[in-house]
Design a protein around this motif. Structure first.
Motif, PDB file in Angstrom:
ATOM      1  N   THR A  45       0.825  -1.208   0.000  1.00 27.09           N
ATOM      2  CA  THR A  45       0.000   0.000   0.000  1.00 27.09           C
ATOM      3  C   THR A  45       0.860   1.259   0.000  1.00 27.09           C
ATOM      4  O   THR A  45       0.541   2.243  -0.686  1.00 27.09           O
ATOM      5  CB  THR A  45      -0.942   0.014   1.216  1.00 27.09           C
ATOM      6  OG1 THR A  45      -0.192  -0.209   2.424  1.00 27.09           O
ATOM      7  CG2 THR A  45      -2.005  -1.056   1.089  1.00 27.09           C
ATOM      8  N   TRP A  46       1.969   1.237   0.760  1.00 26.49           N
ATOM      9  CA  TRP A  46       2.849   2.403   0.787  1.00 26.49           C
ATOM     10  C   TRP A  46       3.537   2.571  -0.572  1.00 26.49           C
ATOM     11  O   TRP A  46       3.711   3.684  -1.058  1.00 26.49           O
ATOM     12  CB  TRP A  46       3.887   2.255   1.890  1.00 26.49           C
ATOM     13  CG  TRP A  46       4.379   3.569   2.447  1.00 26.49           C
ATOM     14  CD1 TRP A  46       4.399   4.765   1.804  1.00 26.49           C
ATOM     15  CD2 TRP A  46       4.900   3.813   3.759  1.00 26.49           C
ATOM     16  NE1 TRP A  46       4.925   5.744   2.619  1.00 26.49           N
ATOM     17  CE2 TRP A  46       5.229   5.187   3.828  1.00 26.49           C
ATOM     18  CE3 TRP A  46       5.141   3.001   4.867  1.00 26.49           C
ATOM     19  CZ2 TRP A  46       5.785   5.761   4.974  1.00 26.49           C
ATOM     20  CZ3 TRP A  46       5.692   3.575   6.003  1.00 26.49           C
ATOM     21  CH2 TRP A  46       6.003   4.935   6.056  1.00 26.49           C
ATOM     22  N   PHE A  47       3.935   1.468  -1.191  1.00 25.61           N
ATOM     23  CA  PHE A  47       4.553   1.504  -2.513  1.00 25.61           C
ATOM     24  C   PHE A  47       3.629   2.150  -3.538  1.00 25.61           C
ATOM     25  O   PHE A  47       4.014   3.084  -4.270  1.00 25.61           O
ATOM     26  CB  PHE A  47       4.913   0.077  -2.934  1.00 25.61           C
ATOM     27  CG  PHE A  47       5.424  -0.049  -4.344  1.00 25.61           C
ATOM     28  CD1 PHE A  47       6.734   0.265  -4.661  1.00 25.61           C
ATOM     29  CD2 PHE A  47       4.587  -0.495  -5.355  1.00 25.61           C
ATOM     30  CE1 PHE A  47       7.209   0.151  -5.961  1.00 25.61           C
ATOM     31  CE2 PHE A  47       5.046  -0.616  -6.661  1.00 25.61           C
ATOM     32  CZ  PHE A  47       6.367  -0.298  -6.961  1.00 25.61           C
ATOM     33  N   LEU A  48       2.392   1.711  -3.591  1.00 23.38           N
ATOM     34  CA  LEU A  48       1.437   2.224  -4.578  1.00 23.38           C
ATOM     35  C   LEU A  48       1.077   3.676  -4.283  1.00 23.38           C
ATOM     36  O   LEU A  48       0.974   4.502  -5.199  1.00 23.38           O
ATOM     37  CB  LEU A  48       0.173   1.355  -4.586  1.00 23.38           C
ATOM     38  CG  LEU A  48       0.392  -0.089  -5.084  1.00 23.38           C
ATOM     39  CD1 LEU A  48      -0.811  -0.958  -4.744  1.00 23.38           C
ATOM     40  CD2 LEU A  48       0.652  -0.099  -6.587  1.00 23.38           C
ATOM     41  N   LEU A  49       0.882   3.990  -3.011  1.00 27.13           N
ATOM     42  CA  LEU A  49       0.541   5.364  -2.634  1.00 27.13           C
ATOM     43  C   LEU A  49       1.611   6.352  -3.063  1.00 27.13           C
ATOM     44  O   LEU A  49       1.316   7.408  -3.640  1.00 27.13           O
ATOM     45  CB  LEU A  49       0.325   5.419  -1.124  1.00 27.13           C
ATOM     46  CG  LEU A  49       0.022   6.758  -0.426  1.00 27.13           C
ATOM     47  CD1 LEU A  49       1.251   7.552  -0.088  1.00 27.13           C
ATOM     48  CD2 LEU A  49      -0.962   7.609  -1.225  1.00 27.13           C
ATOM     49  N   ASP A  50       2.878   6.019  -2.831  1.00 25.05           N
ATOM     50  CA  ASP A  50       3.948   6.975  -3.107  1.00 25.05           C
ATOM     51  C   ASP A  50       4.202   7.166  -4.597  1.00 25.05           C
ATOM     52  O   ASP A  50       4.711   8.220  -5.003  1.00 25.05           O
ATOM     53  CB  ASP A  50       5.236   6.547  -2.402  1.00 25.05           C
ATOM     54  CG  ASP A  50       5.316   7.103  -0.984  1.00 25.05           C
ATOM     55  OD1 ASP A  50       4.304   7.660  -0.525  1.00 25.05           O
ATOM     56  OD2 ASP A  50       6.369   6.980  -0.342  1.00 25.05           O
TER      57      ASP A  50
ATOM     58  N   ALA B 259      -5.508  12.102  -0.276  1.00 24.60           N
ATOM     59  CA  ALA B 259      -4.252  11.384  -0.076  1.00 24.60           C
ATOM     60  C   ALA B 259      -3.814  11.508   1.380  1.00 24.60           C
ATOM     61  O   ALA B 259      -3.368  10.533   1.998  1.00 24.60           O
ATOM     62  CB  ALA B 259      -3.172  11.928  -1.002  1.00 24.60           C
ATOM     63  N   ASN B 260      -3.996  12.695   1.938  1.00 24.57           N
ATOM     64  CA  ASN B 260      -3.543  12.953   3.297  1.00 24.57           C
ATOM     65  C   ASN B 260      -4.601  12.630   4.348  1.00 24.57           C
ATOM     66  O   ASN B 260      -4.258  12.256   5.467  1.00 24.57           O
ATOM     67  CB  ASN B 260      -3.094  14.400   3.417  1.00 24.57           C
ATOM     68  CG  ASN B 260      -1.915  14.695   2.519  1.00 24.57           C
ATOM     69  OD1 ASN B 260      -0.917  13.992   2.543  1.00 24.57           O
ATOM     70  ND2 ASN B 260      -2.024  15.723   1.684  1.00 24.57           N
ATOM     71  N   PHE B 261      -5.873  12.779   3.995  1.00 23.48           N
ATOM     72  CA  PHE B 261      -6.938  12.224   4.831  1.00 23.48           C
ATOM     73  C   PHE B 261      -7.189  10.819   4.306  1.00 23.48           C
ATOM     74  O   PHE B 261      -8.247  10.471   3.836  1.00 23.48           O
ATOM     75  CB  PHE B 261      -8.198  13.069   4.724  1.00 23.48           C
ATOM     76  CG  PHE B 261      -9.329  12.605   5.625  1.00 23.48           C
ATOM     77  CD1 PHE B 261      -9.079  11.991   6.847  1.00 23.48           C
ATOM     78  CD2 PHE B 261     -10.640  12.780   5.241  1.00 23.48           C
ATOM     79  CE1 PHE B 261     -10.116  11.566   7.664  1.00 23.48           C
ATOM     80  CE2 PHE B 261     -11.689  12.365   6.054  1.00 23.48           C
ATOM     81  CZ  PHE B 261     -11.430  11.761   7.271  1.00 23.48           C
ATOM     82  N   GLY B 262      -6.153  10.034   4.351  1.00 25.69           N
ATOM     83  CA  GLY B 262      -6.188   8.721   3.738  1.00 25.69           C
ATOM     84  C   GLY B 262      -4.845   8.029   3.833  1.00 25.69           C
ATOM     85  O   GLY B 262      -4.148   8.127   4.858  1.00 25.69           O
ATOM     86  N   PRO B 263      -4.406   7.365   2.767  1.00 28.56           N
ATOM     87  CA  PRO B 263      -3.255   6.458   2.858  1.00 28.56           C
ATOM     88  C   PRO B 263      -1.919   7.120   3.122  1.00 28.56           C
ATOM     89  O   PRO B 263      -1.021   6.459   3.647  1.00 28.56           O
ATOM     90  CB  PRO B 263      -3.256   5.743   1.496  1.00 28.56           C
ATOM     91  CG  PRO B 263      -3.995   6.659   0.577  1.00 28.56           C
ATOM     92  CD  PRO B 263      -5.032   7.315   1.429  1.00 28.56           C
ATOM     93  N   ASN B 264      -1.740   8.385   2.766  1.00 29.65           N
ATOM     94  CA  ASN B 264      -0.438   8.995   3.028  1.00 29.65           C
ATOM     95  C   ASN B 264      -0.152   9.066   4.519  1.00 29.65           C
ATOM     96  O   ASN B 264       1.009   9.005   4.945  1.00 29.65           O
ATOM     97  CB  ASN B 264      -0.352  10.396   2.414  1.00 29.65           C
ATOM     98  CG  ASN B 264       1.055  10.934   2.419  1.00 29.65           C
ATOM     99  OD1 ASN B 264       2.013  10.207   2.141  1.00 29.65           O
ATOM    100  ND2 ASN B 264       1.209  12.213   2.748  1.00 29.65           N
ATOM    101  N   ALA B 265      -1.196   9.172   5.337  1.00 32.45           N
ATOM    102  CA  ALA B 265      -1.022   9.179   6.790  1.00 32.45           C
ATOM    103  C   ALA B 265      -1.081   7.771   7.371  1.00 32.45           C
ATOM    104  O   ALA B 265      -0.250   7.390   8.195  1.00 32.45           O
ATOM    105  CB  ALA B 265      -2.085  10.060   7.442  1.00 32.45           C
ATOM    106  N   THR B 266      -2.050   6.982   6.941  1.00 38.20           N
ATOM    107  CA  THR B 266      -2.244   5.663   7.561  1.00 38.20           C
ATOM    108  C   THR B 266      -1.122   4.688   7.229  1.00 38.20           C
ATOM    109  O   THR B 266      -0.791   3.819   8.036  1.00 38.20           O
ATOM    110  CB  THR B 266      -3.587   5.054   7.133  1.00 38.20           C
ATOM    111  OG1 THR B 266      -3.657   5.012   5.698  1.00 38.20           O
ATOM    112  CG2 THR B 266      -4.747   5.879   7.670  1.00 38.20           C
ATOM    113  N   THR B 267      -0.518   4.814   6.041  1.00 38.79           N
ATOM    114  CA  THR B 267       0.605   3.931   5.729  1.00 38.79           C
ATOM    115  C   THR B 267       1.801   4.213   6.635  1.00 38.79           C
ATOM    116  O   THR B 267       2.655   3.346   6.825  1.00 38.79           O
ATOM    117  CB  THR B 267       1.047   4.076   4.260  1.00 38.79           C
ATOM    118  OG1 THR B 267       1.285   5.463   3.959  1.00 38.79           O
ATOM    119  CG2 THR B 267      -0.006   3.525   3.310  1.00 38.79           C
ATOM    120  N   PHE B 268       1.866   5.401   7.192  1.00 44.43           N
ATOM    121  CA  PHE B 268       2.910   5.743   8.163  1.00 44.43           C
ATOM    122  C   PHE B 268       2.567   5.224   9.553  1.00 44.43           C
ATOM    123  O   PHE B 268       3.440   4.778  10.298  1.00 44.43           O
ATOM    124  CB  PHE B 268       3.090   7.257   8.203  1.00 44.43           C
ATOM    125  CG  PHE B 268       4.061   7.748   9.244  1.00 44.43           C
ATOM    126  CD1 PHE B 268       5.428   7.709   9.007  1.00 44.43           C
ATOM    127  CD2 PHE B 268       3.610   8.257  10.453  1.00 44.43           C
ATOM    128  CE1 PHE B 268       6.324   8.157   9.964  1.00 44.43           C
ATOM    129  CE2 PHE B 268       4.498   8.712  11.411  1.00 44.43           C
ATOM    130  CZ  PHE B 268       5.861   8.667  11.164  1.00 44.43           C
TER     131      PHE B 268
END
Length: 531
Positions: A304-309, A417-426
């Motif tokens: 998920t972090w790979f795809l998000l970035d 992105a930020n109210f979403g996977p950019n934060a949760t993947t961290f």
């Protein structure tokens, strides 16, 4: 294993929100403020670098960075970040979180300042030295990811743990915003002082020698926020979970947390001794047992972090190119070099203010209410919707009458992105792995994300080249164009939704329960944690 939590760890889990929580957020968050500022401020000055070092004498159009140089400048920091995440993540589990935490900050301070002092007699020399210093800048930045997440996670209480970790990460949004504001102020100051004419009026005067100071000042500013927090970072005690569960020193853990929490805690040395002697699961990272218990979760956090970035960094690093392609900013030939920096910084600041920063703080507000899983799924879903809404009618948005609509949709992709996977993947990788491997696994997950960022930085740069690319005569291959590149990013966001099914929901559980560091039989553990 411990049948129940140690008293010191339970005290941390049930502690009320106190001053030390906010202090830890500020100390760890300032590192992320610096991270984001340093990584993304390059987008503000990339075109200025092209004008300064690649405008040919007598040229009818301003120079731009050759595509391979632009890729190198962006990619050097990302490659350094990837290696830093892996190295410092591993080191944080071997030496302790605190001992390594100061090293990353020193590297960042030195490299930020050195980036502004980049030297060279030729364009190639300047870009080579800039790439060198940005690589080491990225290396220090990389260490912040696993260490900040792990430290904040291990300091936090169970009820608001997600909020605290997300608040640390939200400082990344403030760093992105600060990058735009600093570039805006510096360029406005230089423009008012030197008042350069547009390029099509006087090509030489439109690129004053003093403009070389602009990008250097922007880069060097990143050293100051990090330097301000170094002393306080060194005063933080080691986390109790590392001291008790990894270093096997419960007395020190109890002493440290007694001071922090203002309570008296029992060291429980006899229980930790039994834990060391009887623990059944001292398996390594590359063991079959680790793969059985945590393999699916690690696959979920890395994928998920790979795809998000891929999507996130493509949008951030190259949004300036979209500004020009949809006509928000006039062609370079109609502006001076300093004016171009000002225009790019203005729109980047607007996007950050309206879309990027609010998204981070929405996550902070709702992550311990909605949960990590639902926020991540929702974020990927809306990123997919809005990316396709931008990409499919791309020619429509390029017309003058519809640019505001493009701005709104583009801002919404950053918001979700930020109210979403950019934060949760961290957040999630810091919560679901055992203490002795927590920093390492977070570093692996983060490095997977940076691998995606590198693909986004290099891939989008090449793929988005149009049939008539603005490469100023360089003979580079033409890509699939911006429209198709944006469609690809939409598909990537959809794949992120699918991979989200591989991660658990950590909300409301203690770290020891999530990682299986309490003594329950294997069948019960699998049922409670991995169900």
């Amino acid at each position: 294993m411990l049948r129940t939590q140690l008293e010191v760890l339970n005290a941390l889990d049930v502690a009320k929100t106190q001053w030390y929580h906010f202090k830890a957020i500020a100390i760890a968050g300032m590192g992320f403020f610096t991270d984001a500022y340093d990584l993304f401020c390059i987008s503000m000055v990339a075109r200025l670098l092209g004008r300064l070092y690649y405008t040919l004498p007598g040229a009818e159009k301003p120079g731009t960075l050759p595509i391979n140089v632009a890729a190198a400048v962006n990619g050097a920091a990302l490659c350094g970040t990837l290696l830093g995440q892996l190295f410092f993540g591993w080191l944080g589990d071997r030496m302790g979180r605190k001992k390594v935490y100061g090293i990353t900050l020193i590297i960042m301070i030195f490299s930020s300042f050195a980036s502004g002092l980049t030297f060279g007699k030729t364009a190639k020399g300047v870009m080579t030295s800039l790439c060198f210093f940005r690589f080491w800048l990225g290396f220090g930045v990389g260490g912040e990811y696993p260490l900040s997440a792990t430290i904040m996670c291990e300091y936090a209480n169970k009820k608001t743990r997600g909020t605290f970790i997300a608040a640390v990460f939200a400082m990344q949004g403030m760093g992105i915003l600060a990058g735009g504001i600093v570039a805006l102020l510096v360029s406005a100051t230089f423009e008012n002082k030197f008042k350069p004419p547009p390029f099509n009026v006087d090509p030489i005067a439109s690129i004053p020698r003093e403009a070389d100071y602009i990008w250097r000042i922007v880069f060097m500013f990143g050293a100051f926020p990090a330097a301000l927090t170094y002393y306080w970072r060194m005063q933080m005690p080691e986390t109790a979970r590392y001291t008790a569960l990894v270093a096997k020193n419960p007395r020190q853990a109890a002493q440290d947390m007694s001071k922090v929490l203002n309570v008296t805690l029992d060291a429980e040395e006899d229980r930790v001794t039994r834990y060391v002697l009887s623990e059944r699961h001292q398996f390594g990272l590359f063991s079959r047992e680790f793969a059985r218990r945590y393999g699916i979760h690690l696959l979920g956090t890395t994928s998920t972090w790979f795809l998000l970035d891929i999507a996130f960094y493509s949008q951030n690093l190259f949004q300036k190119d979209l500004y020009f392609s949809v006509g928000w900013i006039p062609p370079s030939g109609e502006m001076s070099a300093i004016r171009e920096v000002y225009m790019i910084a203005r729109f980047s600041t607007l996007i950050a203010l309206c879309g990027t920063v609010p998204g981070y703080w929405f996550t902070v507000a709702f992550i311990d209410v909605i949960g990590r899983w639902w926020i991540q799924m929702m974020g990927f879903f809306f990123m997919t919707i809005f990316m396709f809404a931008i990409a499919l009618p791309y020619e429509h948005w390029k017309t003058k009458d519809h640019r505001i609509g493009f701005l709104i949709l583009y801002g919404l992709t950053f918001f979700f992105a930020n109210f979403g996977p950019n934060a949760t993947t961290f957040v999630v990788p810091a919560e679901i792995f055992p203490a002795r491997l927590r920093s390492t696994c977070h570093g692996i997950s983060a490095a997977s994300g940076k691998a995606g960022a590198i693909i986004g930085a290099f891939g989008f740069l090449y793929a988005s080249q149009e049939k008539d690319p603005a490469n100023r005569g360089h003979n580079y291959p033409v890509g699939i164009g911006k429209k198709k590149s944006l469609i690809v990013l939409g598909v990537i966001n959809f794949l992120g939704m699918l991979c989200t099914f591989l991660i658990p929901e950590p909300m409301g559980k203690s770290l020891e329960e999530l990682a299986g560091e309490v003594d329950i039989d294997d069948a019960e553990y699998d049922r409670k944690v991995f169900a």
